[in-house]
Write an enzyme that holds these catalytic residues in place. Structure first.
Site, PDB file in Angstrom:
ATOM      1  N   LYS A 271       0.860  -1.194   0.000  1.00 22.70           N
ATOM      2  CA  LYS A 271       0.000   0.000   0.000  1.00 22.70           C
ATOM      3  C   LYS A 271       0.896   1.245   0.000  1.00 22.70           C
ATOM      4  O   LYS A 271       1.759   1.402   0.868  1.00 22.70           O
ATOM      5  CB  LYS A 271      -0.867  -0.038   1.251  1.00 22.70           C
ATOM      6  CG  LYS A 271      -2.141   0.751   1.167  1.00 22.70           C
ATOM      7  CD  LYS A 271      -2.967   0.438   2.389  1.00 22.70           C
ATOM      8  CE  LYS A 271      -4.229   1.228   2.435  1.00 22.70           C
ATOM      9  NZ  LYS A 271      -4.824   1.181   3.783  1.00 22.70           N
TER      10      LYS A 271
HETATM   11  C1  E4P Z   1      -8.050   1.941   3.927  1.00 27.02           C
HETATM   12  O1  E4P Z   1      -7.348   1.489   3.088  1.00 27.02           O
HETATM   13  C2  E4P Z   1      -7.842   3.259   4.563  1.00 27.02           C
HETATM   14  O2  E4P Z   1      -6.584   3.324   5.132  1.00 27.02           O
HETATM   15  C3  E4P Z   1      -8.921   3.503   5.556  1.00 27.02           C
HETATM   16  O3  E4P Z   1     -10.151   3.126   4.993  1.00 27.02           O
HETATM   17  C4  E4P Z   1      -8.957   4.926   6.080  1.00 27.02           C
HETATM   18  O4  E4P Z   1     -10.116   5.113   6.838  1.00 27.02           O
HETATM   19  P1  E4P Z   1     -10.342   6.420   7.754  1.00 27.02           P
HETATM   20  O5  E4P Z   1     -10.453   7.602   6.857  1.00 27.02           O
HETATM   21  O6  E4P Z   1     -11.598   6.138   8.506  1.00 27.02           O
HETATM   22  O7  E4P Z   1      -9.136   6.505   8.652  1.00 27.02           O
END
Ligand code: E4P
Length: 224
Positions: A85
């Site tokens: 990621k």
């Molecule tokens: C997923 O890949 C993201 O890191 C995550 O959904 C972020 O979510 P948030 O905006 O609630 O922290």
């Protein structure tokens, strides 16, 4: 639309996986930081990998391309099926492009606009994570942005899979599915919320109480 659980909590992931409705897990540094600090991230990631055989995105923490690639190597040495990621910044796109040339799956995170999504797709991202909740937080309609990105995907035939991320409530799941996202990555609490309905609870309560009213012979007949 597939569902992933957006979590680094072992118990939550174990339960979500046991329901048979998720096909992957996404983590990020903030989710990992919420968990027991005595367990190092590698151990936690490997435990999650054992629980859910499918997709597992693990985020790098560097902001330069070389650093990201070094971290990607490290993560892939933990388990070779990892999806790396990578944040949606120019140095990240260069890392995605390099990893794509080696057929290593990547998930471009922190995508908030169609132009960012297009760049991520052109860099060769396997997944593009569009953050819904954080768009709504700044009064930008996340459904409009996701709709636009999905429309571009239709017109252009991009192969990167669209992940609706930063999901805050069940309606986001519904909107992501209507827009045509391939995947929604959902926090455990929202995932569980999305399964319940007051009419299901009321209906089940009634069925159970009616079952209790039956005499023993009737109950036996049902079982047979
Ligand atoms: C997923 O890949 C993201 O890191 C995550 O959904 C972020 O979510 P948030 O905006 O609630 O922290």
């Amino acid at each position: 639309m597939e569902l992933y659980v957006d979590s680094a909590n072992i118990e939550h992931i174990r339960h979500a996986a046991s329901l048979g409705i998720i096909s992957g897990v996404t983590t990020n540094p903030s989710l990992l930081a919420k968990e027991d600090p005595s367990v190092d991230p590698k151990t936690r990631i490997l435990e999650i990998h054992k629980l859910v055989g499918g997709h597992l995105s693990v985020e790098v923490n560097s902001t330069d391309t070389e650093g990201m690639l070094r971290e990607a190597d490290e993560i892939l040495s933990w388990f070779p099926e990892a999806t790396i990621k990578i944040p949606m910044i120019p140095a990240g796109l260069a890392a995605v492009s390099k990893l794509a040339s080696q057929e290593i799956p990547t998930n471009v995170t922190l995508v908030f606009s169609p132009t960012q999504a297009i760049a991520a797709a052109n860099a060769g991202a396997t997944y593009v994570s569009v953050f819904m909740g954080r768009l709504d937080d700044i009064s930008v309609n996340s459904v409009d942005v996701l709709d636009e990105i999905c429309e571009i995907w239709e017109v252009q035939g991009y192969e990167s899979l669209i992940i609706a991320a930063s999901i805050r409530h069940p309606i986001h799941i519904v909107e992501a599915a209507k827009s045509g996202a391939d995947i929604a990555t959902v926090p455990y609490k929202v995932l569980i919320q999305s399964l319940s309905h007051p009419q299901t609870d009321a209906g089940l309560k009634q069925f159970l109480s009616d079952y209790e009213k039956m005499n023993v012979e009737m109950k036996k007949a049902i079982v047979i």
